[in-house]
Write an enzyme that holds these catalytic residues in place. Structure first.
Site, PDB file in Angstrom:
ATOM      1  N   ASN A   9      -4.463 141.527  17.956  1.00 45.90           N
ATOM      2  CA  ASN A   9      -3.768 142.310  17.150  1.00 45.90           C
ATOM      3  C   ASN A   9      -3.409 141.348  16.035  1.00 45.90           C
ATOM      4  OD1 ASN A   9      -1.558 143.503  16.227  1.00 45.90           O
ATOM      5  ND2 ASN A   9      -0.255 143.134  18.041  1.00 45.90           N
ATOM      6  N   LYS A  11      -1.214 141.768  13.719  1.00 46.88           N
ATOM      7  CA  LYS A  11       0.150 141.970  13.369  1.00 46.88           C
ATOM      8  C   LYS A  11      -0.146 141.939  11.659  1.00 46.88           C
ATOM      9  CE  LYS A  11       1.763 139.878  17.479  1.00 46.88           C
ATOM     10  NZ  LYS A  11       2.841 139.482  18.126  1.00 46.88           N
ATOM     11  N   HIS A  95       3.612 149.143  20.943  1.00 50.61           N
ATOM     12  CA  HIS A  95       3.793 147.807  20.872  1.00 50.61           C
ATOM     13  C   HIS A  95       5.300 147.571  20.837  1.00 50.61           C
ATOM     14  CE1 HIS A  95       3.765 143.468  19.738  1.00 50.61           C
ATOM     15  NE2 HIS A  95       2.425 143.417  20.159  1.00 50.61           N
ATOM     16  N   GLU A  97       6.939 145.477  19.560  1.00 52.52           N
ATOM     17  CA  GLU A  97       7.638 145.302  18.192  1.00 52.52           C
ATOM     18  C   GLU A  97       7.969 146.480  17.406  1.00 52.52           C
ATOM     19  OE1 GLU A  97       4.671 142.588  16.607  1.00 52.52           O
ATOM     20  OE2 GLU A  97       5.322 141.023  18.063  1.00 52.52           O
ATOM     21  N   GLU A 167       2.464 143.954  28.376  1.00 54.20           N
ATOM     22  CA  GLU A 167       2.831 142.772  27.548  1.00 54.20           C
ATOM     23  C   GLU A 167       4.288 142.395  27.876  1.00 54.20           C
ATOM     24  OE1 GLU A 167       0.089 142.142  23.939  1.00 54.20           O
ATOM     25  OE2 GLU A 167       1.668 143.633  23.470  1.00 54.20           O
ATOM     26  N   GLY A 173       4.435 135.891  21.381  1.00 57.23           N
ATOM     27  CA  GLY A 173       4.832 135.030  20.540  1.00 57.23           C
ATOM     28  C   GLY A 173       5.426 133.950  20.875  1.00 57.23           C
ATOM     29  N   SER A 212       1.263 135.704  24.665  1.00 64.85           N
ATOM     30  CA  SER A 212       0.769 134.066  24.581  1.00 64.85           C
ATOM     31  C   SER A 212      -0.702 133.828  25.419  1.00 64.85           C
ATOM     32  CB  SER A 212       2.174 133.216  25.062  1.00 64.85           C
ATOM     33  OG  SER A 212       2.904 133.565  24.065  1.00 64.85           O
TER      34      SER A 212
HETATM   35  C1  PEP Z   1       0.943 140.683  20.801  1.00 66.80           C
HETATM   36  O1  PEP Z   1       1.462 140.859  19.905  1.00 66.80           O
HETATM   37  O2  PEP Z   1       0.477 141.921  21.259  1.00 66.80           O
HETATM   38  C2  PEP Z   1       0.666 139.424  21.616  1.00 66.80           C
HETATM   39  C3  PEP Z   1       0.419 139.585  22.700  1.00 66.80           C
HETATM   40  O3  PEP Z   1       1.135 138.516  20.642  1.00 66.80           O
HETATM   41  P1  PEP Z   1       0.798 136.887  21.497  1.00 66.80           P
HETATM   42  O4  PEP Z   1      -0.395 136.734  21.868  1.00 66.80           O
HETATM   43  O5  PEP Z   1       0.919 136.087  20.258  1.00 66.80           O
HETATM   44  O6  PEP Z   1       1.835 136.502  22.426  1.00 66.80           O
END
Ligand code: PEP
Length: 250
Positions: A9, A11, A95, A97, A167, A173, A212
């Site tokens: 992803n 972003k 997601h 976000e 998630e 992040g 992460s």
């Molecule tokens: C994500 O945005 O779906 C995500 C898992 O980000 P990160 O791997 O940076 O934590």
């Protein structure tokens, strides 16, 4: 045995030059024989560029969001049919976000999932709890309600056509990762919910972990029985990290 899926992803990151360099490195390093499915979910303006760069690649293309509407006067939106025209196979929906910064609720996420399925694409349905929800013992009810809204909106005969991504919001992040056992506990709950909707199909659904995931924790996370791959944010922007995670998905 479910074939694993590693989906990046990106972003709101990238540029024409950076995307081209990243995908050239990833394409060059992948042999013909990859042990998992791979996708990158690019920002909408770059879908045409990525479609061309991935034309003969093992890497599938995905989008990061979609309109809940089919067509019409919805300024700024992109429909699932449009994403399909640009070669997308996957679309991330819900997601965290989007849920937190754009006020997307479970009903809207369910509607988007329906639109993605109607266009013949695969939704990657994201669910996950905040730190506050986890600490107050609400993880199971929050993710259960998020997935439940989607399962109530789609045809039970199409359960196997979705991908779910767990998630935990506190891990996205932040560099904090759920331990494999913590993640597996939630994945097992999600699996039970999916098989409760349709036993045969629910067993086939890939449930990704996201938050992460990095080269140094990917293998142990993906070794868990119900962790069928990863949704990768930051680490998907660096070819060597993304490739190392792909290599860990067996
Ligand atoms: C994500 O945005 O779906 C995500 C898992 O980000 P990160 O791997 O940076 O934590």
């Amino acid at each position: 045995m479910r074939r694993k899926l590693v989906a990046g992803n990106w972003k709101m990151n990238g540029s024409l030059a950076a995307n081209s360099a990243l995908l050239a490195s990833v394409n060059a390093a992948l042999g013909n024989d990859v042990a998992c499915d791979i996708a990158v979910c690019a920002p909408a303006p770059y879908l045409a560029q990525c479609q061309a760069l991935l034309a003969s690649s093992q890497v599938a293309l995905g989008a990061q969001d979609v309109s809940a509407h089919e067509t019409g006067a919805y300024t700024g939106e992109a429909s699932a049919a449009m994403l399909a025209e640009f070669g997308c196979r996957y679309v991330i929906v819900g997601h965290s976000e989007r849920r937190s910064y754009f006020a997307e609720d479970d009903a809207l996420v369910a509607q988007k999932t329906v639109r993605v399925l109607q266009s013949g694409l695969t939704p990657i349905v994201c669910v996950g709890e905040t730190l506050e929800q986890r600490e107050s013992g609400k993880t199971a009810s929050v993710v259960g309600a998020q997935l439940g809204a989607v399962l109530a909106a789609i045809d039970a005969a199409r359960v196997a056509d979705i991908v779910v991504a767990y998630e935990p919001v506190w891990a996205i992040g932040t560099g904090k990762t759920a331990t494999p056992a913590m993640a597996q506990e939630v994945h097992a709950q999600l699996r039970e919910q999916l098989t409760g909707c349709n036993a045969e199909q629910g067993a086939k659904v890939r449930i990704l972990y996201g938050g992460s995931m990095k080269p140094d924790n990917a293998a142990e996370l993906m070794a868990m029985p119900d962790i069928d791959g990863g949704l990768i944010g930051g680490a998907a922007l660096k070819a060597t990290d993304f490739l190392a995670i792909i290599a860990a998905a067996k």
